[in-house]
Design a protein around this motif. Structure first.
Motif, mmCIF file in Angstrom:
data_model
loop_
_atom_site.group_PDB
_atom_site.id
_atom_site.type_symbol
_atom_site.label_atom_id
_atom_site.label_comp_id
_atom_site.label_asym_id
_atom_site.label_seq_id
_atom_site.Cartn_x
_atom_site.Cartn_y
_atom_site.Cartn_z
ATOM 1 N N VAL A 5 -16.367 20.471 -6.724
ATOM 2 C CA VAL A 5 -17.463 20.015 -6.466
ATOM 3 C C VAL A 5 -17.933 18.698 -7.041
ATOM 4 O O VAL A 5 -18.477 17.648 -6.580
ATOM 5 C CB VAL A 5 -18.666 20.897 -6.589
ATOM 6 N N PRO A 6 -17.590 18.542 -8.498
ATOM 7 C CA PRO A 6 -18.123 17.235 -9.077
ATOM 8 C C PRO A 6 -17.105 16.113 -8.464
ATOM 9 O O PRO A 6 -17.760 14.977 -8.751
ATOM 10 C CB PRO A 6 -17.286 17.431 -10.784
ATOM 11 N N LEU A 7 -16.269 16.267 -7.786
ATOM 12 C CA LEU A 7 -15.548 15.040 -7.019
ATOM 13 C C LEU A 7 -16.326 14.513 -6.045
ATOM 14 O O LEU A 7 -16.347 13.395 -5.402
ATOM 15 C CB LEU A 7 -14.177 15.416 -6.547
ATOM 16 N N ARG A 25 -11.513 18.490 7.386
ATOM 17 C CA ARG A 25 -13.035 18.255 7.623
ATOM 18 C C ARG A 25 -13.887 19.399 6.910
ATOM 19 O O ARG A 25 -14.891 19.490 5.982
ATOM 20 C CB ARG A 25 -13.314 18.068 8.920
ATOM 21 N N ALA A 26 -13.446 20.620 7.283
ATOM 22 C CA ALA A 26 -14.158 21.999 6.709
ATOM 23 C C ALA A 26 -14.284 22.036 5.079
ATOM 24 O O ALA A 26 -15.013 22.412 4.642
ATOM 25 C CB ALA A 26 -13.582 23.239 7.541
ATOM 26 N N THR A 27 -12.808 21.743 4.712
ATOM 27 C CA THR A 27 -12.781 21.893 3.223
ATOM 28 C C THR A 27 -13.776 20.531 2.497
ATOM 29 O O THR A 27 -14.418 21.150 1.595
ATOM 30 C CB THR A 27 -11.288 21.641 2.863
ATOM 31 N N GLY A 28 -13.666 19.680 3.081
ATOM 32 C CA GLY A 28 -14.473 18.503 2.554
ATOM 33 C C GLY A 28 -15.931 18.856 2.522
ATOM 34 O O GLY A 28 -16.943 18.822 1.636
ATOM 35 N N GLU A 29 -16.561 19.260 3.916
ATOM 36 C CA GLU A 29 -17.818 19.461 4.030
ATOM 37 C C GLU A 29 -18.409 20.723 3.176
ATOM 38 O O GLU A 29 -19.354 20.912 2.734
ATOM 39 C CB GLU A 29 -18.096 20.149 5.562
ATOM 40 N N ALA A 30 -17.349 21.888 2.948
ATOM 41 C CA ALA A 30 -17.563 22.969 2.157
ATOM 42 C C ALA A 30 -17.915 22.824 0.864
ATOM 43 O O ALA A 30 -18.760 23.239 -0.161
ATOM 44 C CB ALA A 30 -16.619 24.186 2.205
ATOM 45 N N LEU A 31 -16.982 21.622 0.345
ATOM 46 C CA LEU A 31 -17.180 21.024 -1.095
ATOM 47 C C LEU A 31 -18.475 20.130 -1.325
ATOM 48 O O LEU A 31 -18.663 19.392 -2.374
ATOM 49 C CB LEU A 31 -15.819 20.561 -1.513
ATOM 50 N N GLY A 32 -19.021 19.709 -0.338
ATOM 51 C CA GLY A 32 -20.366 18.847 -0.290
ATOM 52 C C GLY A 32 -19.865 17.331 -0.390
ATOM 53 O O GLY A 32 -20.741 16.640 -0.674
ATOM 54 N N PHE A 33 -18.776 17.168 0.180
ATOM 55 C CA PHE A 33 -18.312 15.762 0.104
ATOM 56 C C PHE A 33 -18.718 14.788 1.283
ATOM 57 O O PHE A 33 -18.907 13.489 1.267
ATOM 58 C CB PHE A 33 -16.668 15.605 0.218
ATOM 59 N N VAL A 66 -11.184 -1.899 -3.844
ATOM 60 C CA VAL A 66 -10.923 -2.231 -5.213
ATOM 61 C C VAL A 66 -11.782 -2.743 -6.138
ATOM 62 O O VAL A 66 -12.277 -3.767 -5.782
ATOM 63 C CB VAL A 66 -9.486 -2.710 -5.538
ATOM 64 N N GLY A 67 -12.657 -2.097 -6.989
ATOM 65 C CA GLY A 67 -13.627 -2.518 -7.822
ATOM 66 C C GLY A 67 -13.553 -1.721 -9.299
ATOM 67 O O GLY A 67 -13.079 -0.755 -9.104
ATOM 68 N N ASP A 68 -13.926 -2.436 -10.097
ATOM 69 C CA ASP A 68 -13.859 -1.914 -11.548
ATOM 70 C C ASP A 68 -14.344 -0.594 -11.503
ATOM 71 O O ASP A 68 -15.658 -0.485 -11.408
ATOM 72 C CB ASP A 68 -14.517 -2.821 -12.463
ATOM 73 N N GLY A 69 -13.761 0.533 -11.667
ATOM 74 C CA GLY A 69 -14.129 1.761 -12.016
ATOM 75 C C GLY A 69 -14.556 2.616 -10.501
ATOM 76 O O GLY A 69 -15.150 3.702 -10.771
ATOM 77 N N ASP A 70 -14.327 1.817 -9.452
ATOM 78 C CA ASP A 70 -14.398 2.841 -8.170
ATOM 79 C C ASP A 70 -13.588 3.926 -8.142
ATOM 80 O O ASP A 70 -12.397 4.114 -8.670
ATOM 81 C CB ASP A 70 -14.253 1.820 -7.004
ATOM 82 N N SER A 71 -14.433 5.014 -7.443
ATOM 83 C CA SER A 71 -13.383 6.141 -7.241
ATOM 84 C C SER A 71 -13.604 6.788 -5.809
ATOM 85 O O SER A 71 -14.498 6.483 -5.186
ATOM 86 C CB SER A 71 -14.065 7.150 -8.404
ATOM 87 N N ILE A 72 -12.640 7.080 -5.189
ATOM 88 C CA ILE A 72 -12.260 7.889 -4.009
ATOM 89 C C ILE A 72 -11.917 9.370 -4.069
ATOM 90 O O ILE A 72 -10.848 9.572 -5.031
ATOM 91 C CB ILE A 72 -11.580 6.685 -3.177
ATOM 92 N N VAL A 73 -12.251 9.797 -2.942
ATOM 93 C CA VAL A 73 -11.853 10.944 -3.009
ATOM 94 C C VAL A 73 -11.513 11.528 -1.435
ATOM 95 O O VAL A 73 -12.123 10.916 -0.632
ATOM 96 C CB VAL A 73 -12.764 12.318 -3.548
ATOM 97 N N ALA A 74 -10.151 11.964 -1.258
ATOM 98 C CA ALA A 74 -9.902 12.381 0.033
ATOM 99 C C ALA A 74 -9.182 13.857 -0.001
ATOM 100 O O ALA A 74 -8.293 14.216 -0.657
ATOM 101 C CB ALA A 74 -8.768 11.257 0.479
ATOM 102 N N PRO A 91 -2.673 24.526 -1.398
ATOM 103 C CA PRO A 91 -3.920 24.447 -1.034
ATOM 104 C C PRO A 91 -5.057 24.073 -1.998
ATOM 105 O O PRO A 91 -4.836 24.729 -3.205
ATOM 106 C CB PRO A 91 -4.281 25.696 -0.269
ATOM 107 N N LEU A 92 -5.903 23.370 -2.073
ATOM 108 C CA LEU A 92 -6.900 22.855 -3.066
ATOM 109 C C LEU A 92 -6.330 22.540 -4.441
ATOM 110 O O LEU A 92 -7.025 22.326 -5.405
ATOM 111 C CB LEU A 92 -7.915 24.083 -3.339
#
Length: 191
Positions: free
Chosen positions: A43-45, A60-68, A133-141, A170-171
């Motif tokens: 979840v912190p991601l 999609r379901a995994t991302g939604e369940a984790l609140g992304f 790309v930006g300094d310190g940018d973060s992405i989760v996929a 998985p995960l």
């Protein structure tokens, strides 16, 4: 400037023995249970500036369940397996053993009529290389395990044959840092 991309392998939609090529089934009960058990560490991601997922139901379901609240990315779709889509590895091996051997041996081959492994790895690499790309940018996929394997092979500039030696559960998560064409694998210590 660099970006941090954390890839999360989607939760299960079937047991490992019944996994099917290019499968788009939703999460099964075990997959939902795994998400609940692992949510505390994933979840912190959701604080990433950009949150994506592959277009499959389980990603999609995994991302939604984790609140992304992830945005589906067509480029993160699984490898196109042509006429093998929906079949298990055992079924394909029983029907077309020579074709399976050719597919495993040559990353440019596509005996199934779909996408060659090399093209799949390049497509996923293209997605990585076009992230903002930006300094310190973060992405989760959140993506299929095959997508995570392809991203690692591309980022590490490993030979395509190494794709078969990467086990993505998985995960599980992996982070890449860098920018277009210059990626590093980032391993972290447990908190």
């Amino acid at each position: 400037m660099s970006v941090r991309i954390t890839l999360v392998a989607a939760a299960r939609s079937s047991s490992l023995l019944t996994e099917r090529f290019d499968d788009d089934r939703p999460l099964d009960q075990a997959g939902w249970h795994e998400v609940q058990l692992n949510a505390y560490r994933l979840v912190p991601l959701s604080y990433a500036e950009l949150r994506y997922c592959s277009p499959t139901a389980r990603s999609r379901a995994t991302g939604e369940a984790l609140g992304f609240a992830p945005l589906a990315q067509p480029a993160l779709r699984d490898c196109d397996m042509g006429r093998w889509r929906g079949l298990t590895f055992a079924e394909v091996t029983a029907r077309e053993p020579a074709a399976v051997d050719a597919w495993l041996a040559d990353p440019r081959s596509a005996p199934h009529g779909g996408e060659p492994l090399l093209a799949f790895i390049s497509r996923i690499g293209g997605w990585l290389d076009t992230r903002p790309v930006g300094d310190g940018d973060s992405i989760v996929a959140v993506a299929e395990p095959a997508v995570v394997r392809a991203a690692l092979v591309y980022a590490l500039k490993a030979p395509p044959s190494s794709y078969w030696n990467v086990d993505v559960r998985p995960l599980s998560t992996v982070a890449l840092t860098g920018q277009a064409g210059r990626w590093s694998l980032c391993l972290e210590t447990a908190a």
